[in-house]
Design an enzyme around this catalytic site. Structure first.
Site, PDB file in Angstrom:
ATOM      1  CD1 TRP A  98      47.204  12.183  41.447  1.00 19.34           C
ATOM      2  CD2 TRP A  98      47.908  10.715  43.004  1.00 19.34           C
ATOM      3  NE1 TRP A  98      47.694  12.411  42.107  1.00 19.34           N
ATOM      4  CE2 TRP A  98      47.708  11.764  42.985  1.00 19.34           C
ATOM      5  CE3 TRP A  98      48.517   9.800  43.973  1.00 19.34           C
ATOM      6  CZ2 TRP A  98      48.209  12.528  44.643  1.00 19.34           C
ATOM      7  CZ3 TRP A  98      48.641  10.985  45.528  1.00 19.34           C
ATOM      8  CH2 TRP A  98      48.804  11.762  45.839  1.00 19.34           C
ATOM      9  CB  CYS A  99      44.784   9.469  46.219  1.00 18.10           C
ATOM     10  SG  CYS A  99      44.359   9.176  48.578  1.00 18.10           S
ATOM     11  N   PRO A 100      44.426   6.333  46.705  1.00 17.72           N
ATOM     12  CG  PRO A 100      45.583   4.526  47.625  1.00 17.72           C
ATOM     13  CD  PRO A 100      45.832   5.975  46.937  1.00 17.72           C
TER      14      PRO A 100
END
Length: 124
Positions: free
Chosen positions: A38-40
């Site tokens: 979920w974290c870029p």
């Protein structure tokens, strides 16, 4: 080389042998909808991590997933509390010296994307 986490992280770290180094990649969990973390920043760091650790038999790493975004954002997240992880990605370097002391170093967040800092941190 990517190693499976066969037991708890505490047990894994307790079993680091003298004069041995283990890396722990603290990563955002995979979003089931996108099949990506979920974290870029984690998504951006993974190719660098994978290239370095998959191409070396000397470097051992385990991947640890800190949870989905709501789980990670809680101040009581176990990785924040037990391991002092403040951001993802974080690459932990755990080295046991000849006296048996476990030394911890962390490469945190955007520093994981800096190829020079990353190479220096893992000593390649």
């Amino acid at each position: 080389m990517l190693l499976p986490l066969k037991e708890s992280l505490e047990s894994t770290l307790a079993n680091v042998a003298k004069n041995e180094t283990l890396f722990v990649a603290y990563l955002a969990s995979v979003d089931p909808r996108t099949k990506q973390p979920w974290c870029p920043t984690v998504r951006a760091a993974l190719p660098l991590f994978n290239n370095a650790f998959n191409s070396s038999k000397k470097l051992n790493v385990v991947h640890v997933y800190v949870g989905n975004m709501p789980q990670w954002k809680t101040p009581h997240n176990e990785f924040r509390v037990k391991f002092g992880i403040s951001a993802v990605p974080t690459l932990g370097k755990y080295t046991r010296d000849a006296q048996g002391n476990l030394k911890t170093s962390l490469l945190v967040d955007y520093d994981c994307l800096d190829a020079n800092k990353f190479s220096k941190f893992i000593d390649i």
